[in-house]
Write a protein that holds these residues in place. Structure first.
Motif, PDB file in Angstrom:
ATOM      1  N   TRP A  85       0.521  -1.080   2.707  1.00  0.00           N
ATOM      2  CA  TRP A  85      -0.902  -1.432   2.672  1.00  0.00           C
ATOM      3  C   TRP A  85      -1.498  -1.668   4.065  1.00  0.00           C
ATOM      4  O   TRP A  85      -2.678  -1.336   4.284  1.00  0.00           O
ATOM      5  N   ALA A 103       2.645   0.386  -2.163  1.00  0.00           N
ATOM      6  CA  ALA A 103       1.971  -0.878  -1.851  1.00  0.00           C
ATOM      7  C   ALA A 103       2.535  -1.516  -0.585  1.00  0.00           C
ATOM      8  O   ALA A 103       1.824  -2.232   0.120  1.00  0.00           O
ATOM      9  N   ARG A 104       3.807  -1.251  -0.260  1.00  0.00           N
ATOM     10  CA  ARG A 104       4.383  -1.843   0.945  1.00  0.00           C
ATOM     11  C   ARG A 104       3.702  -1.350   2.212  1.00  0.00           C
ATOM     12  O   ARG A 104       3.770  -1.987   3.251  1.00  0.00           O
ATOM     13  N   ALA A 161      12.906   2.731  -7.092  1.00  0.00           N
ATOM     14  CA  ALA A 161      11.880   1.740  -7.293  1.00  0.00           C
ATOM     15  C   ALA A 161      10.596   2.398  -7.771  1.00  0.00           C
ATOM     16  O   ALA A 161      10.416   3.599  -7.677  1.00  0.00           O
ATOM     17  N   SER A 162       9.704   1.580  -8.300  1.00  0.00           N
ATOM     18  CA  SER A 162       8.408   2.073  -8.719  1.00  0.00           C
ATOM     19  C   SER A 162       7.677   2.673  -7.528  1.00  0.00           C
ATOM     20  O   SER A 162       7.591   2.068  -6.464  1.00  0.00           O
ATOM     21  N   LYS A 163       7.130   3.873  -7.721  1.00  0.00           N
ATOM     22  CA  LYS A 163       6.399   4.515  -6.627  1.00  0.00           C
ATOM     23  C   LYS A 163       5.203   3.669  -6.216  1.00  0.00           C
ATOM     24  O   LYS A 163       4.859   3.589  -5.037  1.00  0.00           O
ATOM     25  N   LEU A 164       4.587   3.018  -7.192  1.00  0.00           N
ATOM     26  CA  LEU A 164       3.446   2.167  -6.871  1.00  0.00           C
ATOM     27  C   LEU A 164       3.847   1.036  -5.943  1.00  0.00           C
ATOM     28  O   LEU A 164       3.143   0.710  -4.989  1.00  0.00           O
ATOM     29  N   ARG A 165       5.023   0.431  -6.208  1.00  0.00           N
ATOM     30  CA  ARG A 165       5.481  -0.659  -5.327  1.00  0.00           C
ATOM     31  C   ARG A 165       5.832  -0.143  -3.947  1.00  0.00           C
ATOM     32  O   ARG A 165       5.571  -0.790  -2.934  1.00  0.00           O
TER      33      ARG A 165
END
Length: 442
Positions: free
Chosen positions: A225, A222-223, A215-219
């Motif tokens: 947060w 973001a989990r 998966a995207s590292k950014l996503r």
């Protein structure tokens, strides 16, 4: 289920630091001191560097702001680019960039303000991903079940550095010259860059596709947060204690010179709290434990604002420091569980930026209120903001945990949010991996 699962290991009463004592961890500690002492020294050193110029104190504050902005910008941007298996060149380049920034400040102290601000920004941004990378590297050097003890050692080291740094800067700047602290910071960062070659090149990550690596590292980041929000809340209380304390002492008719000793009491208590936290595993979910510690710390800071005498304020600050270290470690363990190993260093870097933003936001709120109200009222307003952030973080961790369980309790985000690993994963299940978390702090 006869034992509560806490962090990455089942609840045990007799934890020990023996498993984190090794030659490699000692080497890591020396590198960490070289990397973090300049960070702790920087704001005060920048003020001393330019204080004798016209408008020197205002310029010093502006340079310190440029330095902090560099940290906030650089931490997530550079942390996202860290490769777990080959982190050494990236970390070394960041430390060298920081050394260049500090050397530029020390060598060209009479330069125009814009050039000094650029050097300060570079000194902050260049090594901003290093604390997260070193934290991930540290917990890869110890057994997985000893992660809490490793993070406690890191916290003790960090609080010790922050306790020593102000006196070191003041003594060198006033006793020798205002350039010397900056040049020393450059030398320490350069030495830390060289010391990285005595440590492993990186830390183990899961194979592609495991723990959400596809998966995207950014996503993935973001989990987590809610953990970042809780981290911002924790440092916002430190901001109140550091920035408003001198004004509060004046309000109470106490000498402003007591601010330094009182903050030292808080730092020493934080180091003691970190040591005590690592002696055992603690019951309860990490999210719940974090809320309890933050509520206790908030109550202690409120007492600082209300108690009229210095001895009582010292006791309240000691309690706040004791609880702060526990809140810091709980937050770090939460992030360690919430992210897969390949994203840990990036997550720690995002946390570094988040806590810096929390520190700045609460400090700005208190600064805006001080001209219009008393210091004690400004502290109470800041505590209210902290409690709001804590509540949002707690709600987010519970919500993310429920969403993950509803989706099948996948590795990565869901497990750490509730402070317990999935039952099928056992005491040391897959979500934890090989990385680890403190920072920071700032």
């Amino acid at each position: 289920m006869g034992e509560a699962v806490v962090g990455a290991a089942p609840y045990r009463r007799g934890m020990s630091y023996r498993e984190v004592v090794s030659r490699r961890v000692l080497t890591w500690a020396l590198v960490a001191v070289g990397a973090r002492m300049p960070v702790a020294m920087a704001p005060l050193a920048l003020v001393f560097l330019v204080r004798e110029r016209p408008g020197g104190y205002a310029l010093g504050a502006a340079l310190a702001a440029a330095y902090v902005i560099g940290e906030i910008v650089g931490a997530p941007v550079l942390g996202m680019r860290l490769d777990p298996g080959r982190a050494r060149p990236h970390l070394a380049a960041g430390l060298v960039a920081g050394a260049v920034g500090f050397a530029g400040l020390g060598a060209f102290a009479a330069a125009p303000a814009a050039l000094l601000a650029a050097f300060a920004f570079l000194a902050g941004a260049g090594p901003a991903a290093v604390p997260g990378g070193l934290r991930a590297l540290l917990t890869s050097l110890v057994p997985r079940h000893a992660a809490a003890q490793a993070l406690s050692v890191e916290s003790m080291l960090t609080f010790g550095v922050w306790a020593v740094s102000p006196a070191a800067v003041t003594g060198l700047a006033l006793g020798v010259g205002p350039r010397l602290p900056l040049l020393l910071e450059a030398a320490l960062m350069a030495a830390a860059a060289l010391g990285l070659w005595l440590l492993p090149a990186g830390w183990a990550a899961e194979p592609d596709g495991a723990g959400g690596r596809g998966a995207s590292k950014l996503r993935v980041l973001a989990r987590a947060w809610p953990v970042y929000v809780t981290g911002a809340a924790g440092l916002s209380l430190l901001s109140l204690a550091e920035l408003v304390l001198p004004a509060l002492l004046e309000q109470r008719g106490i000498g402003v010179g007591w601010a330094g000793p009182l903050l030292t009491v808080m730092s020493v208590a934080s180091a003691a709290g970190a040591f005590a936290y690592g002696l055992r595993s603690w019951p309860g979910r990490l999210a719940t434990r974090s809320v309890v510690l933050m509520a206790g710390m908030s109550a202690a800071v409120c007492l600082v604002a209300l108690i009229p005498a210095a001895p009582g304020m010292a006791v309240a600050l000691a309690v706040a420091g004791l609880l702060q270290s526990g809140a810091l470690l709980t937050r770090n363990l939460s992030l360690r569980e919430a992210l897969p190993p390949h994203a840990l260093a990036a997550g720690y870097s995002v946390m570094y930026a988040a806590v810096g933003a929390g520190y700045a936001a609460t400090g700005s709120l208190a600064g805006a209120l001080l001209p219009h109200t008393t210091p004690s009222t400004a502290i109470l307003a800041g505590v209210s903001l902290t409690l709001l952030l804590t509540a949002v973080g707690w709600w987010g961790e519970i919500r993310v945990g429920r969403s993950a369980r509803g989706a099948g309790g996948g590795a990565g985000a869901g497990a750490g949010a509730d402070g317990a690993l999935g039952a099928a994963g056992g005491a040391e299940g897959a979500p934890v991996g090989g990385g680890g978390d403190a920072q920071r702090g700032l």
